[in-house]
Each structure stands twice: as structure tokens, then as C-alpha cells.
Design an enzyme around this catalytic site. Structure first.
Site, PDB file in Angstrom:
ATOM      1  CG  LEU A 134      -2.300  -0.550   0.995  1.00 48.17           C
ATOM      2  CD1 LEU A 134      -3.144  -0.391   2.237  1.00 48.17           C
ATOM      3  CD2 LEU A 134      -2.979   0.139  -0.179  1.00 48.17           C
ATOM      4  CG  HIS A 135       4.553   2.206  -0.734  1.00 49.40           C
ATOM      5  ND1 HIS A 135       5.887   2.149  -0.939  1.00 49.40           N
ATOM      6  CD2 HIS A 135       4.353   1.866   0.551  1.00 49.40           C
ATOM      7  CE1 HIS A 135       6.477   1.782   0.192  1.00 49.40           C
ATOM      8  NE2 HIS A 135       5.567   1.592   1.093  1.00 49.40           N
TER       9      HIS A 135
END
Lengths: 579, 89
Positions: free
Chosen positions: B14-15
Site C-alpha cells: 500500500l504505497h
């Protein structure tokens, strides 16, 4: 008289222009308690400020020039989401209500608590995001301070064309405005290579020097300044000679960057449409970023020796964090990590006891790693942990025997298994490649290829070992010739061996960054080249003008009939001429 | 209220880009949307919250949607995660 200041050059180039300072009114943050109906008024002020700033950024995103749309739009979108962020705005509103305080104060308190959470994070990427948070909060505070005026463009007047702009710090949005105003250069007192505004300045190609201390106090409005970001230098001078010199340099660089920009915009294909892929060799953040900006599709060689220079060996966490920092710079592009290639001339102090009488032929590369499994495991665990955050490839140096590869693969599999048992995620498809840099590995390339995901030819060591020449030794260094026929034929053998198993081959030694050698390598069948960022533009500009079919034919002809020791003549023959 | 377990299958976890897609998807629904990982619970409509999860590849997340369109919201987010956020593999 010359006044010289220094900072960090974050976006290469030279600029000459009159200085314009962007006002930085210290915002006096009013802090007071409020009650009842005043509370709701403060809530509305916060919500209105957030809406006004967001629509300003949205308008800016819509108006971005095409050449910067990708990078800039993404950054502006993250900033827009932050402006509507429930954790930022929603929680600030809650603070207004529960603490009974004004909008500015609530926002300031909420930002402080988020900032400390971000900075506490062990993730290098996240810690960097506190800068974005600060810029968003600044923007909101400016909007709140002047109630309604366009806070975004407020301090950036018209008529800045050709000036060098100086500010305490700049947000990405402000850099985008400065680009539209066609400024010659940018200086800031704060910020650095990693700032989003620096990334954007590079995307736009605005010469920029950041972290120039006291610049606002020392430099005078309207005076002539020269900015040379390669040296991180800012000069204030009226000297005509210097102005002439830098004026010419500015024009030269503009011509060169226009040429390189044209090459960058072209797809990675030869004149007759064959694809190639360019990778970078880099370890540290600024260099990694430069690779990406110069069109590398990933990192083909990240050396890890730099981590081992101290007397203490780096622990798993230190190595993991270094890899995470690199991944942040790559934004999803593959990172090829070479395991410790200590030995020879590069033995870290902590391992000095492994030095031997003939280091180049001693305990180095994979031999050292296999001799010290506990050291090897620490590095493999760090790499495998990083693989959960972005594509990572492991590269094993100095292979000579197939059983070395088997033992290394066993260590990798065991480390991955152990991590999974600890509940740590690992990419199950981490690719494993081998350096082909010894005559043994090159000769056995086909057998190695059957057990590897990719091959990487390290030409520097390969040339040394094939020709039995130490290039540090002045008496024989003239014999260190990468274009020697023995080396070229052996590279051809590696490419054919890899092709049997359809494994990609990259070349990552100096040869890959040499525009004279690249056509020959291409003719041999090499399609992937990995080099320092400074070489990327030159190599690309050579390859896009290459007639691949002709290169293949002429290389084959030359290898079949020529008896000369070197393929230098072939290199000249394949030179498509300069542009 | 709907609860589902998700596993992040995109390589990057989850960037910023994936987080920004997730937040924009969640924001399209009326229901409250929460994500939980390792005991940390955040509002999935908040980019700062989602970023602070710092969730890497393979993370197990619990998704919780509460509201009139909870089913649809859960469905949309699950599909986004399954499709690896449109990331090129």
C-alpha cells in the site's frame, strides 16, 4: 566582487538572471479558545480553507503542460487527497469542537501529532511524507490567514521570466507555477534532493539549488546571480567576464538538454524497431533518482559493499532500510541487488582477516558469502524482506561452479522459509541471477542459465580474468582491452547459452556504458544494458540510431573471418556517426 | 455491517499510488470504511491513515464497511485489491 554561497544542487543546470525573492510572511498563528456559536464558525473556516485549497490544486492540475503531466499530476493528486483527508481535516474539526479552540490552533495541533507519528515510522518512505504534510498545512494556514484570497499563487507574481527565484521553501504546486512563469533558476533555503518540489524541479528541468543557508538575508533583490547546481553554487556578481562565460554555458546546456530530451521521449527501440532495455548502476538515493530520470527501466546493479565499510558489520535492519530507501526512489521499478562482493581490492575493514596473498583469486564474492553463512543470511533476509515492497532481484557475484549456485539457492530458500514462519511477507517470485564474470561461468553459461532467472555479464572482472591482466599494474594495464576478440567471442557464447533457456542477459560493466562498444554488444544479441546514470542518455542516443540487422550481420561476419586481436575496427564500422 | 479479510497481492503493497486509488474508491461510498492491520485501525477514506498502515505485499488486512451501501463498497475495494490496484506486474 563576488559573493559565493553553497547548497545542494538538486536539479542540474546553470542559470544566470536577476534575483527575485518570494515573500515569506512568517505566519502568526493565532491561538485562542472559542465557545458555542463561534465553534461552528471555526469549523466552517477550516472546511472552507480545505475546499478552496483543493480547488486551487485541481485547477492547477488541469492546467499542467503535457511534458510534466505524469510526475506532477501524481504529486498534486496525493496533495489533493491530503487536503480532504479525514485524519487531517476531520480530526482538526474534532479538536475545534472538543478542545474549544480556533481553526489555526486545532490544525497546528493535529499536524504536530501526525508529524510525530510519521517520523516515528520505521519506514523510510513514510518518514519522507511528513514534508508533504508540512506543505499542505502551510497552504491551509496561509489560506486561513487571508480568508478567501488565492493562497496558492499569492506570493508568486507575474513577470518572473528569466529571473532566479529565491524562497525559504517551495511546495510542488509552487514549482509548477514557477515553471509556467518560465523562471531561469530556483534557490531555496530549505529542502533537499528528496523533496517533492526537488523531484518536480528535475522533471521540469529547472536548475535548482536547495539548502542554501541564510540566502534570503545575504542576497539582495534584483542583483545578478549565477546558479550552478552541479556544484551546488550560487554566485552574486556584476563581473562581465563571468556573465559572458555563464551565458554561453547556459546556451550550451540548453542545446544539449533539448537533444537528450528528444532521445528520452523516443521509445527504446533501434532504427529498425528492435527493443532494448536500459538499467542503471546505483546505490545511493540521488543517483538512483537520476537513473529513473534518465530513462532507466530499473536498477541492473545495486552494489552492497558500501554498507560494509564500517568496522561493525551492518545488521539486517540497517541493510533492509537501505534497500527500502532505494525502493522509494524507484517507485515500483525493479531493483537488482548484488550480494556482498567483498574481496580483491574491496575488503571491508571488518572482514580484513579474510585477506589473502592474491585477493583477485582469493576468498571473494560468493565464496566469502558461502564461507560465512551467518553473514550471508543477514543480507539475504534483508533483501527478501524488501521484496515484499517492490520488485527485487538477487544477483550472485563471482560464480565459478554450479554447486556454488545450488548452495546459494538453498540459503535463499531457507531464509525465505524462515521469514514466512515468522509471519514476514516475502515475494515468492524473487528472481535470482548470476554474475558472469569469470571464464568458468562464461564457458558454462548454458548450464548456469538453466538454473538462473537471468544472467549479468560483469565485463570489468571478465576482461581481467580472461586476459589475465591486472589493470592497476601500470606495466600491463595497456593490455586491459575490453574490445579484445577473446572477450567478445566469450560474451557471444554467454548470450547463446542463455538463449537456449530463454534467459535474459544484461551487461553491467563499463562496456555497457561505452557508446562505441554498445553496437557490438547489440550485434552479439545483448538487449539489456546497465550503466551509471551519466551514461544513459549517450547510450540511448547511440542505440536508437542503430541499424540492428546490419549490426548483427557485421558482427557475425567479423567473428567469422577477422584475425585481428581487437574488434576496434568493427566498433568504428558500426558507429552510426555523431548527431 | 460487512467484514472481509483481504490479502495484498500487488508487489508494491500500500504505497502512495495504490493508497490514493484505494482512498478514492472508498470515498465513492456513503458507508464508513475501515481497514485494520496488526491491531491498527484506520479510516480507509483517509490517505494519511491508509499510508500509515505501511502495509507491504502479502499483508493480511481486515476490511470493515458499515452503512447503506456496505456490500457494494466491500465488493469494490476487494476487486481493487484483487486487481493489484491496476499496477503493472
Amino acid at each position: 566582487m563576488i559573493l559565493a554561497l553553497s547548497g545542494t544542487g538538486v536539479s542540474d543546470g546553470v542559470a544566470l538572471g536577476r534575483l527575485h525573492k518570494l515573500s515569506h510572511r512568517e505566519l502568526d498563528l493565532p491561538e485562542y479558545h472559542v465557545e458555542d456559536e463561534e465553534i461552528e464558525r471555526q469549523v466552517r473556516r477550516l472546511e472552507a480553507a480545505s475546499a478552496a485549497c483543493e480547488s486551487a490544486l485541481a485547477a492547477m492540475e488541469a492546467g499542467l503542460p503535457d511534458e510534466a503531466r505524469g510526475a506532477a499530476a501524481e504529486m498534486l493528486q496525493v496533495h489533493r487527497l491530503m487536503l480532504r483527508d479525514d485524519t487531517l481535516i476531520g480530526e482538526s474539526v474534532r479538536r475545534v469542537r472538543t478542545d474549544g479552540i480556533n481553526a489555526e490552533w486545532a490544525l497546528d495541533r493535529q499536524a504536530a501529532s501526525m508529524r510525530s507519528a510519521l517520523e516515528r515510522s520505521e519506514d523510510a518512505y513514510l518518514a519522507l511524507r511528513s514534508e508533504d504534510l508540512d506543505q499542505i498545512v502551510q497552504l491551509l494556514q496561509r489560506e486561513l490567514a487571508q480568508s478567501g484570497a488565492a493562497a496558492l499563487a499569492e506570493r508568486i507574481p507575474a513577470g518572473l521570466e528569466g529571473t532566479v527565484v529565491l524562497a525559504r521553501s517551495l511546495s510542488p504546486a509552487e514549482v509548477a507555477i514557477l515553471h509556467q512563469r518560465r523562471v531561469a533558476g530556483v534557490i531555496t533555503e530549505h529542502g533537499g534532493t528528496w523533496s517533492h518540489s526537488a523531484i518536480l524541479a528535475r522533471a521540469y528541468g529547472i536548475p535548482t539549488v536547495m539548502a542554501v543557508k541564510r540566502a534570503l538575508r545575504v542576497l539582495r533583490e534584483g542583483e545578478w546571480v549565477i546558479l550552478d547546481s552541479h556544484y551546488g553554487a550560487v554566485l552574486a556578481t556584476e563581473d562581465d567576464g563571468l556573465h559572458g562565460h555563464y551565458g554561453e554555458k547556459v546556451r550550451q546546456l540548453a542545446r544539449r538538454s533539448a537533444r537528450q530530451a528528444r532521445a528520452l521521449a523516443v521509445p527504446d527501440r533501434t532504427l529498425d524497431g528492435e527493443r532494448f532495455r536500459l538499467f542503471g548502476n546505483a546505490e545511493h538515493a540521488p543517483e538512483l533518482t537520476r537513473c529513473v530520470e534518465h530513462g532507466a527501466v530499473g536498477i541492473g546493479l545495486m552494489r552492497t559493499e558500501f554498507l560494509f565499510t564500517e568496522t561493525l558489520l551492518p545488521d539486517e535492519e540497517t541493510q533492509y532500510q537501505a534497500l527500502r530507501t532505494a525502493q522509494a526512489a524507484l517507485d515500483g521499478r525493479p531493483l537488482t541487488v548484488r550480494t556482498l562482493d567483498a574481496g580483491g581490492d574491496k575488503l571491508p575493514e571488518a572482514l580484513a582477516r579474510f585477506d589473502g596473498p592474491n585477493p583477485a583469486l582469493g576468498l571473494r564474492g560468493i565464496r566469502l558469502s558461502l564461507a560465512l553463512p551467518e553473514l550471508f543470511d543477514v543480507q539475504l533476509r534483508a533483501i527478501l524482506r524488501a521484496s515484499a515492497h517492490g520488485p527485487v532481484r538477487i544477483l550472485l557475484p563471482m560464480l565459478t561452479r554450479l554447486d556454488e549456485l545450488e548452495r546459494a539457492r538453498e540459503r535463499i530458500a531457507e531464509c525465505a522459509e524462515a521469514l514466512r514462519e515468522e509471519g514476514v511477507s516475502v515475494d515468492p517470485d524473487v528472481q535470482i541471477g548470476g554474475m558472469i564474470e569469470t571464464p568458468a561461468a562464461a564457458w558454462m553459461a548454458e548450464r548456469f542459465a538453466a538454473r538462473l532467472d537471468f544472467l549479468s555479464i560483469g565485463t570489468n572482472d571478465l576482461v581481467q580474468y580472461v586476459l589475465a591482466v591486472d589493470r592497476q599494474d601500470e606495466r600491463v594495464s595497456h593490455l586491459f582491452d575490453p574490445s579484445c576478440r577473446a572477450v567478445i567471442e566469450l560474451i557471444g557464447r554467454v548470450v547463446r547459452g542463455a538463449a537456449v533457456h530463454q534467459r535474459p542477459v544484461q551487461v553491467c560493466g563499463e562496456m555497457a556504458g561505452d557508446p562505441r562498444m554498445v553496437p557490438v554488444l547489440f550485434g552479439l544479441g545483448v538487449r539489456e544494458f546497465s550503466m551509471p546514470p551519466g551514461q544513459l542518455a549517450a547510450v540511448k542516443s547511440r542505440l536508437i540510431r542503430l541499424d540492428a540487422a546490419r549490426a548483427r550481420r557485421e558482427v557475425a561476419d567479423d567473428l567469422a573471418v577477422s584475425d585481428s586481436d581487437s574488434v576496434a575496427a568493427l566498433c568504428r564500422q558500426l558507429d552510426p556517426g555523431s548527431d | 455491517m460487512t467484514r472481509r479479510s483481504l490479502q495484498l497481492v500487488n508487489r508494491l503493497g500500500l504505497h502512495a499510488r495504490a493508497a490514493s486509488r484505494l482512498v478514492r474508491t472508498a470515498a465513492g461510498f456513503e458507508s464508513a470504511v475501515w481497514l485494520e492491520r496488526d491491531g491498527r485501525r484506520v479510516n480507509a477514506k483517509s490517505i494519511m491513515g491508509v499510508l500509515m498502515l505501511a502495509a507491504p505485499l502479502g499483508s493480511e488486512l481486515t476490511l470493515e464497511c458499515d452503512g447503506p451501501d456496505a456490500e457494494e463498497a466491500a465488493e469494490a475495494i476487494e476487486a481493487l485489491v484483487r486487481d493489484r490496484f491496476g499496477e503493472d506486474q
